[in-house]
Design a protein around this motif. Structure first.
Motif, PDB file in Angstrom:
ATOM      1  N   LEU A   1      -6.057   6.810   4.962  1.00 56.05           N
ATOM      2  CA  LEU A   1      -5.969   6.031   6.192  1.00 56.05           C
ATOM      3  C   LEU A   1      -4.759   6.520   6.989  1.00 56.05           C
ATOM      4  O   LEU A   1      -3.637   6.524   6.476  1.00 56.05           O
ATOM      5  N   ILE A   2      -4.980   6.921   8.224  1.00 56.34           N
ATOM      6  CA  ILE A   2      -3.921   7.496   9.058  1.00 56.34           C
ATOM      7  C   ILE A   2      -3.520   6.483  10.121  1.00 56.34           C
ATOM      8  O   ILE A   2      -4.359   6.047  10.929  1.00 56.34           O
TER       9      ILE A   2
ATOM     10  N   MET B   1       0.851  -1.199   0.000  1.00 54.84           N
ATOM     11  CA  MET B   1       0.000   0.000   0.000  1.00 54.84           C
ATOM     12  C   MET B   1       0.880   1.241   0.000  1.00 54.84           C
ATOM     13  O   MET B   1       1.865   1.317   0.725  1.00 54.84           O
ATOM     14  N   ARG B   2       0.528   2.218  -0.826  1.00 53.34           N
ATOM     15  CA  ARG B   2       1.353   3.406  -0.991  1.00 53.34           C
ATOM     16  C   ARG B   2       1.263   4.320   0.221  1.00 53.34           C
ATOM     17  O   ARG B   2       0.194   4.652   0.701  1.00 53.34           O
ATOM     18  N   THR B   3       2.428   4.721   0.744  1.00 51.45           N
ATOM     19  CA  THR B   3       2.497   5.666   1.844  1.00 51.45           C
ATOM     20  C   THR B   3       2.937   7.006   1.310  1.00 51.45           C
ATOM     21  O   THR B   3       3.955   7.102   0.631  1.00 51.45           O
ATOM     22  N   GLU B   4       2.180   8.059   1.626  1.00 52.17           N
ATOM     23  CA  GLU B   4       2.536   9.365   1.102  1.00 52.17           C
ATOM     24  C   GLU B   4       1.869  10.462   1.910  1.00 52.17           C
ATOM     25  O   GLU B   4       0.898  10.235   2.631  1.00 52.17           O
ATOM     26  N   LYS B   5       2.429  11.637   1.809  1.00 46.54           N
ATOM     27  CA  LYS B   5       1.807  12.821   2.388  1.00 46.54           C
ATOM     28  C   LYS B   5       1.107  13.543   1.247  1.00 46.54           C
ATOM     29  O   LYS B   5       1.737  14.160   0.401  1.00 46.54           O
ATOM     30  N   HIS B   6      -0.202  13.416   1.217  1.00 47.69           N
ATOM     31  CA  HIS B   6      -0.983  13.916   0.085  1.00 47.69           C
ATOM     32  C   HIS B   6      -1.725  15.178   0.500  1.00 47.69           C
ATOM     33  O   HIS B   6      -2.294  15.257   1.572  1.00 47.69           O
TER      34      HIS B   6
ATOM     35  N   ALA C   1       0.528  10.227  13.276  1.00 49.29           N
ATOM     36  CA  ALA C   1      -0.331  10.077  14.451  1.00 49.29           C
ATOM     37  C   ALA C   1      -1.259  11.278  14.566  1.00 49.29           C
ATOM     38  O   ALA C   1      -0.877  12.401  14.237  1.00 49.29           O
ATOM     39  N   LEU C   2      -2.473  11.042  15.027  1.00 48.98           N
ATOM     40  CA  LEU C   2      -3.437  12.113  15.223  1.00 48.98           C
ATOM     41  C   LEU C   2      -3.166  12.815  16.548  1.00 48.98           C
ATOM     42  O   LEU C   2      -3.058  12.183  17.593  1.00 48.98           O
ATOM     43  N   LYS C   3      -3.061  14.143  16.494  1.00 44.71           N
ATOM     44  CA  LYS C   3      -2.861  14.943  17.700  1.00 44.71           C
ATOM     45  C   LYS C   3      -4.174  15.562  18.185  1.00 44.71           C
ATOM     46  O   LYS C   3      -4.471  15.571  19.373  1.00 44.71           O
ATOM     47  N   SER C   4      -4.940  16.102  17.267  1.00 45.08           N
ATOM     48  CA  SER C   4      -6.225  16.700  17.625  1.00 45.08           C
ATOM     49  C   SER C   4      -7.113  16.765  16.403  1.00 45.08           C
ATOM     50  O   SER C   4      -6.643  16.577  15.264  1.00 45.08           O
ATOM     51  N   LEU C   5      -8.390  17.033  16.649  1.00 41.41           N
ATOM     52  CA  LEU C   5      -9.379  17.077  15.567  1.00 41.41           C
ATOM     53  C   LEU C   5     -10.363  18.190  15.889  1.00 41.41           C
ATOM     54  O   LEU C   5     -10.790  18.341  17.030  1.00 41.41           O
TER      55      LEU C   5
ATOM     56  N   LEU D   1      -7.734  17.850  10.789  1.00 44.97           N
ATOM     57  CA  LEU D   1      -6.995  16.925  11.631  1.00 44.97           C
ATOM     58  C   LEU D   1      -5.563  17.434  11.779  1.00 44.97           C
ATOM     59  O   LEU D   1      -4.888  17.684  10.773  1.00 44.97           O
ATOM     60  N   THR D   2      -5.132  17.609  13.015  1.00 48.02           N
ATOM     61  CA  THR D   2      -3.741  17.967  13.274  1.00 48.02           C
ATOM     62  C   THR D   2      -2.961  16.678  13.502  1.00 48.02           C
ATOM     63  O   THR D   2      -3.246  15.938  14.447  1.00 48.02           O
ATOM     64  N   LEU D   3      -1.992  16.416  12.623  1.00 47.75           N
ATOM     65  CA  LEU D   3      -1.236  15.168  12.669  1.00 47.75           C
ATOM     66  C   LEU D   3       0.205  15.436  13.082  1.00 47.75           C
ATOM     67  O   LEU D   3       0.653  16.587  13.133  1.00 47.75           O
ATOM     68  N   SER D   4       0.936  14.375  13.358  1.00 44.98           N
ATOM     69  CA  SER D   4       2.330  14.515  13.768  1.00 44.98           C
ATOM     70  C   SER D   4       3.211  15.055  12.660  1.00 44.98           C
ATOM     71  O   SER D   4       4.309  15.556  12.921  1.00 44.98           O
ATOM     72  N   ASP D   5       2.734  14.990  11.405  1.00 44.89           N
ATOM     73  CA  ASP D   5       3.532  15.498  10.284  1.00 44.89           C
ATOM     74  C   ASP D   5       2.873  16.692   9.591  1.00 44.89           C
ATOM     75  O   ASP D   5       3.212  17.034   8.467  1.00 44.89           O
ATOM     76  N   GLY D   6       1.894  17.316  10.272  1.00 49.22           N
ATOM     77  CA  GLY D   6       1.228  18.469   9.671  1.00 49.22           C
ATOM     78  C   GLY D   6      -0.278  18.361   9.792  1.00 49.22           C
ATOM     79  O   GLY D   6      -0.804  17.528  10.524  1.00 49.22           O
TER      80      GLY D   6
END
Length: 248
Positions: A37-38, A1-6, A138-142, A151-156
């Motif tokens: 999918l996160i 499965m492709r992993t990417e920051k889209h 990882a999800l930080k907040s929503l 969604l605030t994630l660990s990478d943006g």
């Protein structure tokens, strides 16, 4: 499965790459939604791959009412969910992914191969076929936005039209089940009751069980008494360990 920051905004952001998250992502994508999918783990289905001692006990093919009767506590809140998607629907879902199933003693359902990895591999294969993207974060907040969810994630940050939280409980933190979903729900204003374990081992104070460490028995009935009153009874497998008793 492709992993990417889209950067493109998906219709659905699914948080959690376990069995529930992957099934939710598949279902949404099959309905025509674009899905991200996160999952922060290095692979999807990390806890799924160790369930059932690595064999993956998918479900129990009892009917809805019997399943509800055997759920600890008040299982009535699952009535509508099991009416819409019962154990037989779950079996059809996985067989549709190309996973042959078998029913064993106690109506427990396993893959014919006895390999949990075959189940997770079938889920990943379907995700790839549907074009679901995996964002390794990882999800930080929503929070809600005018046109959807942020969604605030660990990478943006990620903007989505809607989100599904499928992060699991607090059963096995080393696999990612850290209770994050409950924290996020509480931050959104939901009431969270105290979390309690549902399936635990029994620890002994002495060392009698340790002398039998490794011995596994089938069709054993365990009765628990409070003084003379029997408060619990269960039949199944029993394993002697270095600390006490374990088993389904």
């Amino acid at each position: 499965m492709r992993t990417e920051k889209h950067t493109q905004r998906p219709d659905v952001a699914v948080v959690g790459g376990g069995a529930a998250g992957m099934m939710a992502a598949i279902t949404a994508a099959e309905q025509g939604a674009s899905v991200v999918l996160i999952e922060p783990n290095e692979r999807l289905g990390k806890k799924l791959n160790i369930t059932g001692k690595g064999r993956c006990n998918l479900t129990n093919c009892a009917d809805r009412d019997e399943l509800l009767k055997n759920i600890p506590g008040n299982g009535k809140f699952l009535y509508s969910a099991l009416t819409a998607f019962d154990a037989h629907a779950a079996m059809r879902f996985f067989e549709g992914l190309g996973v042959p199933l078998k029913v064993e003693r106690g109506r427990r359902v396993f893959p014919v191969s006895d390999r949990a990895f075959d189940v997770s591999a079938a889920l990943e294969k379907r995700l790839r076929a549907l074009g679901v993207r995996w964002r390794h974060a990882a999800l930080k907040s929503l929070s809600s936005a005018e046109d959807g969810i942020t969604l605030t994630l660990s990478d943006g940050a990620l903007a989505a039209r809607t989100a599904i939280i499928a992060t699991g409980g607090l059963s096995y933190p080393a696999t990612g089940s850290t209770g994050e979903g409950h924290r996020i729900a509480a931050a959104l204003g939901h009431t969270i009751t105290d979390l309690k374990p549902s399936l635990v081992a029994l620890k002994e104070q002495g060392n009698d069980c340790a002398k039998l460490q490794g011995l596994s028995l089938r069709n054993v009935r365990l009765d628990v008494y409070e003084e003379k009153k029997r408060v619990y009874s269960e039949q199944g497998e029993l394993l002697f360990t270095h600390f006490g008793l374990s088993g389904p």
